[in-house]
Design an enzyme around this catalytic site. Structure first.
Site, PDB file in Angstrom:
ATOM      1  N   CYS A   1       1.884  13.709   4.510  1.00  0.00           N
ATOM      2  CA  CYS A   1       0.824  14.056   3.747  1.00  0.00           C
ATOM      3  C   CYS A   1       0.029  15.063   4.266  1.00  0.00           C
ATOM      4  O   CYS A   1       0.335  15.850   4.972  1.00  0.00           O
ATOM      5  CB  CYS A   1      -0.107  12.685   3.943  1.00  0.00           C
ATOM      6  SG  CYS A   1       0.107  11.422   4.034  1.00  0.00           S
TER       7      CYS A   1
ATOM      8  N   GLY B   1      18.120   5.176  -0.874  1.00  0.00           N
ATOM      9  CA  GLY B   1      18.855   5.009  -1.294  1.00  0.00           C
ATOM     10  C   GLY B   1      19.602   3.726  -1.675  1.00  0.00           C
ATOM     11  O   GLY B   1      21.213   3.720  -1.955  1.00  0.00           O
TER      12      GLY B   1
ATOM     13  N   GLY C   1      14.256  -0.068  -0.569  1.00  0.00           N
ATOM     14  CA  GLY C   1      13.358   0.535  -1.166  1.00  0.00           C
ATOM     15  C   GLY C   1      13.158  -0.368  -2.871  1.00  0.00           C
ATOM     16  O   GLY C   1      13.078  -0.920  -3.064  1.00  0.00           O
TER      17      GLY C   1
END
Ligand code: FAD
Ligand code: FMN
Ligand code: FES
Lengths: 292, 313
Positions: free
Chosen positions: B140, B254, B275
């Protein structure tokens, strides 16, 4: 809701580029409401990667086999071929294995009492209106359906709607079927005649936005079904949000369209943002370094 | 191996331990793809997965980015959700009651816009006894420092990990961004600053353009690429990090099936996160867990520890 590992019963082209697909789905019907959708996994291999969302057209039972087995329950979707996923779907056959997640989302609120109901559907936006019409008629409402399309090819299931007891009115941009012109002109006329009606709509954003303007002017209650890009369909990724009424930079409001929607009461939406459709502007946020 | 043999074969031990947290198996969701757990409860038994990892939490609720936020690309997807989340208070009030009923370790992913905010969220996590560990997202931008991403600067990364380590009385997993020239430099920095484990990778910054409108396909212009497209990059980076640090590493990026997860374990990841695959198949993690177990049986592996880091070079 559940992830069905299931099979295709039929997949037929009903007009150029439009297909109806029936899929085996035990117990789907008892949970499904008008306006809900499914996430359809096009094939086991990649691409396409993500599932595609499709509205539920209807649920039902196949005629029972003569061998005394219980009749089979299905869910039916109607889709228009527009890209990679739907092109692959068009090639699928009876018996092919597919995966289907659903029923998902919040459908139409049909508990608003009897009376006049006007349904406005543009092209593939007719899909969720079929179950809706059925539910409304079962509730004792008078249902009028305004079907709009560019050409006659965009209009389907007319007799099925009529069989439910719906009064149908067709308009096409080129006049190839029904009245020539926009479906929204018909809506204006109908609202003059039935000022106490409630309106339900699904279709392309320019149409929805015009419907919203008309309903706002007539102070007519309106429910709309939106099509946002989705990844999960279950409220986990937050990729499908729309701006809620009163959204500001300081006081932002994003509504999850797969969970709170896809059907919204129009007063809860930020129509100027939906209309602009120019959200694809340079990022206002500090440039996100892939922080998701 | 035939079916009968498979049923009678002794079940391998696939439990692992990461920074003192015992996991029944090495498979957990990647933050941001599994909501707060509850969203996926209708589709899989949450007590069958190794851990639950929450959406990234911040001190205050965060509204997220403008839309469109997602776009599919070849074998992957771009997202710029903008870390929309309910904030730590609402998380405790509305999301923890459900998570408490699930007998699976919960890992809270969290982030801040400033160094101070990171420190504050870490403190708040101490108030929740059922949280097994914190996963610090350092991908971030630091809004006070011209928006430089904490995780791309070894010094900033070290600073934030040092502060969080001091404030958090729980195991600390630090999640690295792949958007750097040399991931081993940041990996070393966060290990030295006190990380108990490292998760990598977060999404790769990407961009896609609609050629008809000539607009970026997501409102934020750029977004994070995830999905099978990034897996080879993720495997490479996990391999490099495993070679560099001595703390356990969690492999992310992935993973769609058991074979993909096994690649990460073989290069040395102690566990994996799944994910984008959850979107494709909400029960993907269960299939992956079963596949890992079946592989162990086939290969005559009695304990998954024999597989982890068994890369032959
Ligand atoms: C709640 C909901 C209900 C829908 N119901 C129907 C329906 O009943 N019949 C029907 O034909 N279509 C429906 N759509 C639109 C349909 O999902 C898209 O046309 C379809 O995903 C296109 O996929 P593709 O791979 O052929 O196109 P591509 O353009 O190759 O798809 C690329 C990506 O964009 C997304 N996408 C493309 N067009 C749309 C769109 N209009 N809305 C949302 N996402 C889009 C796709 O899901 C995919 O992730 C619905 C969408 C939503 C959100
Ligand atoms: C929609 C979406 C939201 C995400 N949100 C977060 C987040 O809040 N915090 C975080 O650390 N990573 C987040 N990520 C990154 C994932 O946790 C993961 O690192 C990345 O997607 C790569 O794994 P995958 O290819 O298996 O998806 C998000 C990813 C996606 C696709
Ligand atoms: S599509 Fe993932 S939250 Fe709606």
């Amino acid at each position: 809701m559940k992830n069905y590992h299931t099979k295709i019963i039929s997949n037929q082209e009903i007009s150029p580029g439009y297909f109806r697909m029936k899929v085996l789905a035990p117990d789907f019907g008892e949970k499904a409401h008008a306006g809900q959708f499914v996430m359809f996994r096009v094939q086991r291999s990649l691409p396409p990667l993500l599932r595609r969302p499709f509205g539920v057209f209807q649920t039902g039972f196949l005629p029972a086999d003569c061998d005394g087995l219980p009749s089979k329950e299905f869910v039916e979707i109607v889709y228009k071929v527009v890209g990679s996923g739907t092109s692959i779907m068009a090639e699928l056959h009876e018996g092919d294995k597919v995966e289907l997640l659903g029923p998902l989302g919040n459908g139409f609120d049909t508990t608003t009492g009897p009376g006049e109901k006007i349904l406005v559907g543009g092209g593939i936006g007719l899909v969720p209106l079929y179950m809706l019409a059925g539910e409304l008629i079962a509730n004792g409402c008078n249902v009028r359906l305004l079907m709009g399309g560019r050409t006659r090819d965009d209009i389907f299931a007319v007799t099925e709607f009529e069989r439910l007891g719906v009064e149908t009115h067709i308009s096409t941009d080129d006049g190839s079927l029904g009245e020539e012109g926009l479906v929204t002109l018909v809506l204006e006329r109908k609202l003059q005649k039935y000022p106490a009606a409630e309106v339900f709509s699904c279709g392309p954003m320019p149409m929805l936005s015009a419907v919203n303007d008309i309903c706002t002017a007539h102070q007519t209650p309106l429910q709309v079904s939106l099509e946002e890009s989705m990844a999960c369909g279950v409220g986990a990724c937050l990729g499908c949000v729309v701006k809620g009424a009163g959204h500001t930079e300081e006081n932002p409001s994003y509504l999850c369209s797969c969970k709170v929607g896809p059907v919204f009461k129009s007063q809860y939406l930020d129509w100027s943002a939906l209309k602009r459709n120019d959200d694809t502007l340079p990022g206002s946020e500090e440039n996100c370094g892939g922080c998701s | 191996m035939n079916e009968l043999h498979k049923k009678t074969a002794k079940r391998p031990n696939i439990a692992v331990e990461i920074a003192g947290i015992k996991l029944r198996n090495p498979v957990m969701p990647a933050s941001g793809t599994f909501g707060y757990g509850e969203e996926y409860a209708p589709f899989l038994d949450l007590e069958k997965i190794g851990a639950i990892v929450t959406k990234g939490l911040s001190l205050k609720p965060k509204a997220g980015n403008a839309t469109p936020r997602i776009a599919e690309t070849t074998s992957g997807m771009l997202n710029a959700i903008g870390l929309q989340n309910v904030g730590i208070d609402a998380f405790i009030e509305h999301k923890m009651p459900f998570l408490r009923t699930v007998n699976t370790p919960v890992i809270a992913n969290f982030f801040g816009n400033t160094l101070e905010e990171y420190g504050e969220v870490a403190k708040r996590l101490n108030d929740i006894p059922e949280i097994a560990a914190g996963e610090l997202n350092i991908s971030c931008p630091n809004v006070k420092q011209g928006g430089i991403v904490f995780g791309t600067d070894p010094k900033a990364a070290s600073e934030v990990v040092t502060l969080v380590r001091k404030n958090l009385q729980k195991p600390l997993i630090v999640k690295l961004t792949p958007n750097v020239t040399d991931i081993t430099v940041v990996a070393r920095a966060v290990e030295e600053a006190g990380a108990d484990a490292i998760a990598c990778i977060n999404t790769l910054t990407g961009m896609s353009v609609d050629i008809h409108t000539r607009k970026p396909r997501i409102a934020n212009r750029t977004g994070g690429l995830s999905g099978p497209a990034i897996r080879p990059v993720a495997v490479r980076m996990v391999h490099q990090v495993v070679q560099t640090v001595s703390v356990p590493v969690i492999g992310v990026g992935g993973i769609m099936c058991a074979m993909d997860a096994l690649e990460f374990l073989i290069v040395g990841a102690q566990a994996v996160q799944v994910g984008t695959a959850n979107f494709v198949d909400p029960a993907a993690m269960l299939t992956i867990i079963d596949g890992i177990e079946a592989f162990c049986i086939d290969e005559g592996i009695g304990d998954i520890g024999e597989l982890i880091g068994s890369l032959r070079v």
